[in-house]
Structure formats: C-alpha cells, structure tokens
Design an enzyme around this catalytic site. Structure first.
Site, PDB file in Angstrom:
ATOM      1  N   HIS A  10      50.954  47.004  44.222  1.00  0.00           N
ATOM      2  CA  HIS A  10      51.518  47.596  45.437  1.00  0.00           C
ATOM      3  C   HIS A  10      50.380  47.505  46.452  1.00  0.00           C
ATOM      4  O   HIS A  10      49.513  48.381  46.498  1.00  0.00           O
ATOM      5  CB  HIS A  10      51.917  49.051  45.230  1.00  0.00           C
ATOM      6  CG  HIS A  10      52.782  49.273  44.017  1.00  0.00           C
ATOM      7  ND1 HIS A  10      54.101  48.895  43.981  1.00  0.00           N
ATOM      8  CD2 HIS A  10      52.511  49.817  42.815  1.00  0.00           C
ATOM      9  CE1 HIS A  10      54.613  49.208  42.797  1.00  0.00           C
ATOM     10  NE2 HIS A  10      53.672  49.760  42.070  1.00  0.00           N
TER      11      HIS A  10
ATOM     12  N   HIS B 198      63.631  49.265  40.733  1.00  0.00           N
ATOM     13  CA  HIS B 198      62.381  50.032  40.713  1.00  0.00           C
ATOM     14  C   HIS B 198      62.089  50.646  39.351  1.00  0.00           C
ATOM     15  O   HIS B 198      60.986  50.527  38.811  1.00  0.00           O
ATOM     16  CB  HIS B 198      62.404  51.143  41.777  1.00  0.00           C
ATOM     17  CG  HIS B 198      61.159  51.984  41.771  1.00  0.00           C
ATOM     18  ND1 HIS B 198      61.022  53.107  40.975  1.00  0.00           N
ATOM     19  CD2 HIS B 198      59.978  51.842  42.423  1.00  0.00           C
ATOM     20  CE1 HIS B 198      59.808  53.627  41.160  1.00  0.00           C
ATOM     21  NE2 HIS B 198      59.165  52.874  42.036  1.00  0.00           N
TER      22      HIS B 198
ATOM     23  N   GLU C 226      56.228  55.159  32.355  1.00  0.00           N
ATOM     24  CA  GLU C 226      54.837  55.401  32.734  1.00  0.00           C
ATOM     25  C   GLU C 226      54.395  56.820  32.372  1.00  0.00           C
ATOM     26  O   GLU C 226      53.245  57.052  32.046  1.00  0.00           O
ATOM     27  CB  GLU C 226      54.680  55.161  34.248  1.00  0.00           C
ATOM     28  CG  GLU C 226      53.253  55.322  34.744  1.00  0.00           C
ATOM     29  CD  GLU C 226      53.055  54.860  36.181  1.00  0.00           C
ATOM     30  OE1 GLU C 226      54.065  54.545  36.846  1.00  0.00           O
ATOM     31  OE2 GLU C 226      51.903  54.803  36.630  1.00  0.00           O
TER      32      GLU C 226
ATOM     33  N   HIS D 207      54.285  49.219  32.825  1.00  0.00           N
ATOM     34  CA  HIS D 207      53.961  50.544  32.262  1.00  0.00           C
ATOM     35  C   HIS D 207      54.901  50.887  31.102  1.00  0.00           C
ATOM     36  O   HIS D 207      55.577  51.923  31.144  1.00  0.00           O
ATOM     37  CB  HIS D 207      54.067  51.670  33.297  1.00  0.00           C
ATOM     38  CG  HIS D 207      53.335  51.465  34.572  1.00  0.00           C
ATOM     39  ND1 HIS D 207      51.988  51.230  34.638  1.00  0.00           N
ATOM     40  CD2 HIS D 207      53.772  51.473  35.857  1.00  0.00           C
ATOM     41  CE1 HIS D 207      51.627  51.102  35.909  1.00  0.00           C
ATOM     42  NE2 HIS D 207      52.695  51.238  36.662  1.00  0.00           N
TER      43      HIS D 207
ATOM     44  N   ASP E 276      48.189  47.216  40.095  1.00  0.00           N
ATOM     45  CA  ASP E 276      49.082  48.313  40.451  1.00  0.00           C
ATOM     46  C   ASP E 276      48.655  49.049  41.727  1.00  0.00           C
ATOM     47  O   ASP E 276      48.903  48.582  42.826  1.00  0.00           O
ATOM     48  CB  ASP E 276      49.205  49.257  39.250  1.00  0.00           C
ATOM     49  CG  ASP E 276      50.341  50.255  39.396  1.00  0.00           C
ATOM     50  OD1 ASP E 276      51.131  50.131  40.343  1.00  0.00           O
ATOM     51  OD2 ASP E 276      50.445  51.168  38.556  1.00  0.00           O
TER      52      ASP E 276
HETATM   53 ZN   LIG Z   1      53.826  50.129  40.022  1.00  0.00          ZN
END
Ligand SMILES: [Zn+2]
Length: 450
Positions: free
Chosen positions: A57, A206, A234, A268, A319
């Site tokens: 990101h 997502h 995650e 994740h 990430d």
């Molecule tokens: Zn992410």
C-alpha cells in the site's frame, strides 16, 4: 543491446561463474556462462534476478514514524488502522503520486523490481468518485513510470465495514464501490496501465470483512486468468468475527466457497490451523507474507511448519512500507519462526541454505502471484535484475549461497545496481532520480502533517 558480466550469477539451474547477460530492449536475449568479460560489458560481482514485492500500500509509506507512540488504551492493529484512515483521508492525487514514487524508488534500491500494488484509496476526500474514477490508479501508474519499477496493479473492491455486509464507516468512504462502479474503475485502471512497460492488472476483493459472498463471486468472474489477491486472516479478531458470522475460520471458509487456485494470493494467511495450511497448499495458491509489517502491527506468527511440509507456495510483500527492505523481510520471516520454534534454519531445504531457500521461494511465489509466470536470469524473461557487491562489507571471499545468506542476515547494503525492463535504475545503491523524488516527498509530507 546491453551486456553485463558477473563473476557469479544465480541462474534457474543454480550458481554459475563468469556469466554474461545480454538484453535487447526489455528482454533477456542471451545468457552465457564461463565467459570472460568483453571490453564493453558492465562488470559486476554477483548477479541475481530481481525480487518481487507482492503486496504494497504505497501511500502508507507516508505514515512511517507516525504511529509508534502508545495511545490511551491498548494499542493494536485496530488503533493503527484509525491512524491510517486519518492519513488516507487527507491525500490528494498529486500527493499520492509523490508518496508512491518515494516508496517505489526505495523498493528499487532494496532490490525489488516489481511491485503488486493493492490499491484501495480510490475516491476524492468527500468520498465522491473523481471525474476519472481511476484517477488514483493513474497516479500509481505514473509513480511506476517515473521510477521504473514494474507494476502489477491490483484495484481493490471494498464495500462493507464487517462480515455479513455491515455498512462501511464514514472513515472508509474513499475506498467504497458498488460492483458497477468497480467495473468502471477497473477498466480505467487497465487503460492507464496500458501505457507502462509490462504492467499486469488483477482484481482484489479487499477481505472477507469487506465483501459479501455474492460480491466475491461476481469479482472472481470479472477477469479470468488474472491475479486475484485478498487479505485473509491477519488478526485473531478477524478470525473470531468470521467464526461468529459463518461458523468457519477465514481460510477454511474461502476454500469451501471459492475456486481457489494458482491465480490466487492470500495475503496475511497468518492465522491458519495446520489443516487449513495443508488444504491451502494443495490448491497451489500463493500465501502473501509481509513479515516486517506483520511484526510492526503485532499480527502474530505464520504457521509455517505444516504449510512448508505440504510444499505450500509463498511470496513476500512490504505491505505498510514502514521499512522497505527485501533482505529485512527475508530475515524477519526466518527469525519469527526461529523464535516460535526455538530452532535454527527453519526455512533451509533440500541442501539449500536458509537464505537461498527463502529467496527461491519468494521469487517463484512472487512471479506466480504477480501474473508474470517466471522471474529468472533466463532467455525470454524480462531483464529485471540486481547486482550485489559483497566487497565493501568484507564478504568478497564468500561464494554461492553464502553470499545470499550474508546479504540477508548480515549486510543489507550490498545492493549495487538494479535494472528493470533492461534499463539501469539504481547505481551504487541509489536510484538515479532519488534526490528529486525525496525532495518532493519531503514537501508533501510537511503539507500533510500541517
Ligand atoms: Zn495489506
């Protein structure tokens, strides 16, 4: 035509000596071994294929250093996410491009030659789509073009604030789409990516928190054969919420309800039972591990032993971009397992050293997850490579896997040159346009913090 010569190089079949790699345009045209350098060859010590960063990101690079202070309550992933939302709500398209360009410049300096950008910051600050729905995707493409990093763009579909189709929060307004709106955005992203060398565009639901089962089904049928990425497990709270909603853990639910195959990347997959790990490995999907961010956010430790025993595929990502460092990701991946297992060399395999086994795994898994098939010093592959100089750190006498182990575990400043699409982007460890990009980033950060 460009030729570079390495005293040693890591080829698909293993280490070779005196290797000349020749590019024509963006492609490797020839690889010759046991040849002396020619007068026009650029000479290097060690040549490696470029590392693939399967999960980024980019905008979160701008938050580095802003979330390391404890709040009034227990600090965890969810309190960090509130800081991230406040940051995400401020960025303009120009600022987005400036932050992404610095992140990509640093990725190249770290040895990453392709990035998978899991891109969810889509709309204007009030939550309304820009006139070009893919305006922010265009800025990601522009940051890729100005730095030279190869891009796998993963436009994210985000619709809900929790399992079972809960309404989104106001702070998520810049991420939210309907399926129809997302299709427009995806078409726009594809249009912008067409101007880049070797770009790939995938689709990214997502997470199971943010999409309903019906929406997930729609997204899976949008572009068959392209990469499909999602965040999966995650946080333990995410697992608990999924159990409360469906009676199943996230990985188990996904394997029962979607045709998970080699096009999928589960980012994740931190919290998996051994049974989930073995089942996932059998589907040939890639697990996206982001060891530095997962440690920074206190996510937990990946269940590597049963997944590795079942020959599960993995790749690595930066990430949150809190620290952009390929060698650091590899180190953290191994050290988390050493601490959890109270053992050493957990990832070493089949006579390969730990560093080599992790490097090979991340190369194969990263190429698969980012839709490029193979990344290697091999005729026909993209000329994406890095050179290491072990000399300044005192490692000139090391050989083969020892060099990778020294780079990963001891001396992350070994990177000398980085090439993508046959063009040199980094020399002496520094990106050719670093000064301009870093200065613009500094201005943007002071605007945002003001
Ligand atoms: Zn992410």
């Amino acid at each position: 035509m460009t030729s570079i010569h390495g005293r040693s190089a890591l080829l698909p079949e293993g280490w070779a000596r005196d290797v000349r790699v020749t590019f024509t345009g963006r492609t490797i045209a020839e690889v010759n071994t046991n040849v002396p350098p020619s007068p026009h060859d650029e000479r290097h010590q060690v040549l490696l294929p470029g590392v693939l960063n399967l999960h980024s990101h980019a905008f979160q690079r701008g938050m580095a250093g802003l979330s390391e202070r404890r709040g009034v309550c227990v600090d965890n992933f969810w309190t960090w996410r509130d800081v991230m939302y406040r940051f995400a709500l401020t960025l303009t398209p120009d600022q987005m491009q400036s932050v992404a360009a610095l992140a990509y410049c640093e990725m190249l300096e770290a040895g990453f030659t392709r990035v998978g950008e899991f891109h969810y910051l889509h709309h204007d600050r009030d939550g309304r789509p820009y006139a070009d729905r893919a305006e922010m995707a265009a800025r990601i493409c522009a940051a890729s073009a100005e730095t030279g990093i190869a891009l796998t763009l993963l436009p994210v579909f985000y619709a809900h604030g929790g399992f079972g189709g809960l309404p989104p929060r106001d702070a998520q307004r810049r991420f939210i789409n309907t399926i129809d709106g997302f299709v427009q955005l995806l078409e726009g992203a594809e249009r912008h990516a067409r101007h880049l060398d070797a770009a790939v565009v995938g689709v990214a639901p997502h997470s199971l928190r943010a999409v309903t089962p019906e929406q997930l089904q729609d997204l899976c049928s949008l572009r068959s054969g392209t990469p499909l990425h999602l965040h999966i497990a995650e946080q333990t709270a995410e697992v608990d919420d999924c159990l409360a909603w469906s009676g199943q853990r996230p990985v188990a639910w996904l394997l029962d309800h979607a045709n998970v195959d080699a096009h999928w990347c589960l980012v994740h997959a931190t919290h998996m039972t051994s049974d989930e790990a073995a089942r996932l490995a059998s589907r040939s999907a890639v697990v996206g591990l982001c060891p530095v961010t997962e440690a920074n956010l206190g996510d937990g430790v990946f269940n590597a032993v049963p997944y590795g025993a079942a020959r599960g595929r993995f790749g690595i990502g930066t990430d949150s971009n809190i620290r952009i460092d390929a060698a650091g990701e590899f180190t953290q991946l191994e050290y988390a397992q050493r601490l959890a297992q109270r053992a050493r060399n957990v990832h070493a395999d089949d006579g390969l050293s730990t560093g080599r086994a992790i490097f090979n795994g991340a190369l194969d898994g990263g190429a698969q997850a980012l839709g490029v098939g193979v990344s290697a010093l091999r005729v026909g592959c993209d000329a994406d490579l890095i050179s290491l100089d072990p000399g300044p750190a005192g490692f000139a006498s090391l050989d083969g896997d020892q060099i990778l182990d020294a780079w990963i575990f001891a001396a992350r400043n070994m990177i000398d040159g980085v090439w993508t699409a046959g063009r040199k982007r980094v020399s002496g460890g520094l990106h050719h346009d670093r000064d301009r990009i870093a200065q613009r980033y500094g201005q943007v950060l002071s605007e945002v913090l003001a």
